[in-house]
Write an enzyme that holds these catalytic residues in place. Structure first.
Site, PDB file in Angstrom:
ATOM      1  N   GLY A  17      39.575  40.698  56.056  1.00 10.26           N
ATOM      2  CA  GLY A  17      38.626  41.495  56.836  1.00 10.26           C
ATOM      3  C   GLY A  17      37.178  41.116  56.539  1.00 10.26           C
ATOM      4  O   GLY A  17      36.308  41.260  57.403  1.00 10.26           O
ATOM      5  N   GLU A  33      45.940  37.252  54.209  1.00  8.94           N
ATOM      6  CA  GLU A  33      46.811  38.373  54.597  1.00  8.94           C
ATOM      7  C   GLU A  33      48.285  38.023  54.531  1.00  8.94           C
ATOM      8  O   GLU A  33      49.129  38.855  54.185  1.00  8.94           O
ATOM      9  CB  GLU A  33      46.487  38.840  56.028  1.00  8.94           C
ATOM     10  CG  GLU A  33      45.230  39.676  56.142  1.00  8.94           C
ATOM     11  CD  GLU A  33      43.990  38.853  56.414  1.00  8.94           C
ATOM     12  OE1 GLU A  33      43.978  37.648  56.080  1.00  8.94           O
ATOM     13  OE2 GLU A  33      43.024  39.429  56.950  1.00  8.94           O
ATOM     14  N   ALA A  63      39.803  43.725  53.620  1.00  8.55           N
ATOM     15  CA  ALA A  63      40.003  45.164  53.780  1.00  8.55           C
ATOM     16  C   ALA A  63      40.503  45.711  52.448  1.00  8.55           C
ATOM     17  O   ALA A  63      41.074  44.967  51.637  1.00  8.55           O
ATOM     18  CB  ALA A  63      41.015  45.418  54.884  1.00  8.55           C
ATOM     19  N   GLU A  68      36.594  38.261  58.679  1.00  7.78           N
ATOM     20  CA  GLU A  68      36.479  38.745  60.064  1.00  7.78           C
ATOM     21  C   GLU A  68      35.101  39.357  60.310  1.00  7.78           C
ATOM     22  O   GLU A  68      34.514  39.183  61.386  1.00  7.78           O
ATOM     23  CB  GLU A  68      37.591  39.751  60.362  1.00  7.78           C
ATOM     24  CG  GLU A  68      38.944  39.049  60.506  1.00  7.78           C
ATOM     25  CD  GLU A  68      40.126  39.997  60.605  1.00  7.78           C
ATOM     26  OE1 GLU A  68      40.192  40.927  59.770  1.00  7.78           O
ATOM     27  OE2 GLU A  68      40.978  39.814  61.489  1.00  7.78           O
TER      28      GLU A  68
HETATM   29  C1  HXC Z   1      40.928  46.287  47.156  1.00 10.63           C
HETATM   30  C2  HXC Z   1      40.070  44.613  45.833  1.00 10.63           C
HETATM   31  C3  HXC Z   1      40.189  43.681  46.885  1.00 10.63           C
HETATM   32  C4  HXC Z   1      40.693  44.163  48.137  1.00 10.63           C
HETATM   33  C5  HXC Z   1      39.379  42.655  45.175  1.00 10.63           C
HETATM   34  N1  HXC Z   1      39.587  43.930  44.800  1.00 10.63           N
HETATM   35  N2  HXC Z   1      39.754  42.474  46.453  1.00 10.63           N
HETATM   36  N3  HXC Z   1      40.450  45.888  45.970  1.00 10.63           N
HETATM   37  N4  HXC Z   1      41.055  45.453  48.223  1.00 10.63           N
HETATM   38  N5  HXC Z   1      40.797  43.378  49.221  1.00 10.63           N
HETATM   39  C6  HXC Z   1      39.285  44.515  43.484  1.00 10.63           C
HETATM   40  C7  HXC Z   1      40.330  44.126  42.441  1.00 10.63           C
HETATM   41  O1  HXC Z   1      41.461  44.979  42.544  1.00 10.63           O
HETATM   42  C8  HXC Z   1      39.544  44.346  41.159  1.00 10.63           C
HETATM   43  O2  HXC Z   1      39.499  45.727  40.904  1.00 10.63           O
HETATM   44  C9  HXC Z   1      38.127  43.922  41.541  1.00 10.63           C
HETATM   45  O3  HXC Z   1      38.065  43.988  42.975  1.00 10.63           O
HETATM   46  C10 HXC Z   1      37.798  42.501  41.123  1.00 10.63           C
HETATM   47  O4  HXC Z   1      38.803  41.641  41.628  1.00 10.63           O
HETATM   48  P1  HXC Z   1      39.637  40.613  40.712  1.00 10.63           P
HETATM   49  O5  HXC Z   1      40.911  40.345  41.427  1.00 10.63           O
HETATM   50  O6  HXC Z   1      39.696  41.085  39.311  1.00 10.63           O
HETATM   51  O7  HXC Z   1      38.669  39.338  40.772  1.00 10.63           O
HETATM   52  P2  HXC Z   1      39.097  37.800  40.663  1.00 10.63           P
HETATM   53  O8  HXC Z   1      40.114  37.577  39.621  1.00 10.63           O
HETATM   54  O9  HXC Z   1      37.819  37.028  40.613  1.00 10.63           O
HETATM   55  O10 HXC Z   1      39.794  37.476  42.083  1.00 10.63           O
HETATM   56  C11 HXC Z   1      39.051  37.541  43.241  1.00 10.63           C
HETATM   57  C12 HXC Z   1      40.001  37.481  44.487  1.00 10.63           C
HETATM   58  C13 HXC Z   1      41.050  38.613  44.354  1.00 10.63           C
HETATM   59  C14 HXC Z   1      40.696  36.131  44.541  1.00 10.63           C
HETATM   60  C15 HXC Z   1      39.131  37.658  45.714  1.00 10.63           C
HETATM   61  O11 HXC Z   1      40.377  39.838  44.058  1.00 10.63           O
HETATM   62  C16 HXC Z   1      41.878  38.803  45.585  1.00 10.63           C
HETATM   63  O12 HXC Z   1      42.789  38.043  45.846  1.00 10.63           O
HETATM   64  N6  HXC Z   1      41.579  39.860  46.364  1.00 10.63           N
HETATM   65  C17 HXC Z   1      42.355  40.198  47.538  1.00 10.63           C
HETATM   66  C18 HXC Z   1      41.995  39.281  48.673  1.00 10.63           C
HETATM   67  C19 HXC Z   1      42.804  39.620  49.926  1.00 10.63           C
HETATM   68  O13 HXC Z   1      44.035  39.548  49.910  1.00 10.63           O
HETATM   69  N7  HXC Z   1      42.122  39.971  51.018  1.00 10.63           N
HETATM   70  C20 HXC Z   1      42.769  40.332  52.255  1.00 10.63           C
HETATM   71  C21 HXC Z   1      43.026  41.814  52.287  1.00 10.63           C
HETATM   72  S1  HXC Z   1      43.938  42.286  53.736  1.00 10.63           S
HETATM   73  P3  HXC Z   1      39.840  46.311  39.445  1.00 10.63           P
HETATM   74  O14 HXC Z   1      39.831  47.815  39.658  1.00 10.63           O
HETATM   75  O15 HXC Z   1      41.155  45.730  39.061  1.00 10.63           O
HETATM   76  O16 HXC Z   1      38.715  45.812  38.588  1.00 10.63           O
HETATM   77  C22 HXC Z   1      42.802  42.315  54.951  1.00 10.63           C
HETATM   78  C23 HXC Z   1      43.325  42.750  56.298  1.00 10.63           C
HETATM   79  C24 HXC Z   1      42.235  42.851  57.308  1.00 10.63           C
HETATM   80  O17 HXC Z   1      41.682  42.024  54.770  1.00 10.63           O
HETATM   81  C25 HXC Z   1      42.655  43.719  58.435  1.00 10.63           C
HETATM   82  C26 HXC Z   1      41.529  44.043  59.372  1.00 10.63           C
HETATM   83  C27 HXC Z   1      40.363  44.798  58.823  1.00 10.63           C
END
Ligand code: HXC
Length: 259
Positions: free
Chosen positions: A110, A133, A67, A113
């Site tokens: 998400g 998460e 998400a 999911e």
């Molecule tokens: C918003 C995101 C994002 C996310 C990546 N980006 N994941 N933005 N929400 N979930 C953005 C980054 O900010 C970055 O933007 C660009 O995508 C590229 O990501 P990087 O981090 O630079 O890439 P990398 O170093 O290769 O790392 C990849 C990654 C990391 C390991 C996947 O991006 C990451 O940890 N993302 C978050 C994963 C996460 O926590 N997901 C769960 C979210 S909570 P910029 O602008 O900096 O270039 C959730 C709750 C669900 O899903 C609830 C129900 C729907």
């Protein structure tokens, strides 16, 4: 298909409705609008008689990294109650046609999911899955704790959900989360090949088999058996059943019409 879609692209090819997540700059992070678009596209494709199977994939280097954290960061429970962000996720469970997910790169939170909402999952060898998460001080909210636990049992699901660790496509295959792993360069080609195979099957059978399998996951065995039997009877009211069995007896290929 719908010019107004902002975060996805949709096309129909060989009776396959293809939905592509299209926010590659943020690894297809799912904002609320994007989830509504995905579900809206699924619903349109479900109604479109020329479409037999739906394929979901992500553009760029990920399927979906979760998400949209930036959209969620400032939310409070009252916002969630009023916005009801999970309503479109609930509508996804009503789609009748098979949905095949083609996952490469990250399928996290998400995004995982969303993958688990598909009926079949094909994964590129580079795919990584997980529920990170916990590292954000939250937890899955679109079925992750339920679906992963139903699939894997408590022991494994607990470990991955509590630790937030990601795991590989190979592990996902071993644990029965994905149907197969495929070299990344062949993922879409192979998934489409399988989708075309399903598209040649009688659509009513696909529809009622999907419904019956979901009953097995969600209901008691006896409720599921009753539903399965009704679906079995129902298929004998279809032209495709007459055609399928007649073609077998006449030793020719059946021509299915979807009625
Ligand atoms: C918003 C995101 C994002 C996310 C990546 N980006 N994941 N933005 N929400 N979930 C953005 C980054 O900010 C970055 O933007 C660009 O995508 C590229 O990501 P990087 O981090 O630079 O890439 P990398 O170093 O290769 O790392 C990849 C990654 C990391 C390991 C996947 O991006 C990451 O940890 N993302 C978050 C994963 C996460 O926590 N997901 C769960 C979210 S909570 P910029 O602008 O900096 O270039 C959730 C709750 C669900 O899903 C609830 C129900 C729907």
């Amino acid at each position: 298909m719908d010019q107004s879609d902002e975060f996805i692209s949709v096309k129909v090819e060989d009776a396959i409705g293809i939905v592509e997540l299209n926010r590659p700059d943020v690894l297809n992070a799912l904002n609320r609008h994007m989830v509504s678009e995905v579900v809206g596209a699924f619903e349109r494709l479900d109604r479109d008689e020329s479409v037999k199977v739906i394929l979901l994939m992500g553009r760029g280097r990920a399927f979906a990294a979760g998400a949209d954290i930036k959209e969620m960061a400032g939310a409070n429970p009252v916002d969630f109650e009023l916005l009801d962000p999970f309503a479109p996720w609930d509508r996804m469970t009503l789609i009748k046609k098979p949905i095949i997910g083609a996952v490469h790169g990250f399928a996290l939170g998400g995004g995982f999911e969303l993958a688990l909402s598909c009926d079949l999952l094909f994964a590129a060898e580079d795919a990584r899955f997980g529920f990170p998460e916990v590292n954000l001080g939250v937890m899955p909210g679109a079925g992750g704790t339920q679906r992963l636990t139903k699939l894997l049992g408590k022991t494994r699901a607990m470990e991955w959900l509590l630790s937030g660790e990601t795991f590989s496509a190979e592990e996902a295959l071993q644990w029965g989360i994905v149907n197969r792993t495929i070299p990344q360069s062949l993922l879409i080609e192979e998934t489409k090949r399988f989708a075309r195979k399903l598209a040649g099957k009688p659509p009513l059978s696909l529809r009622l088999i999907k419904e019956s399998v979901h009953m097995a996951v969600d209901a008691t065995i006896s409720e599921g058996m009753k539903q399965e039997r009704k679906n079995f009877y129902l298929l004998f009211a279809s032209e495709d059943q007459k055609e399928g069995m007649k073609a077998f007896v006449e030793k020719r290929t059946a021509e299915f019409k979807g009625r």
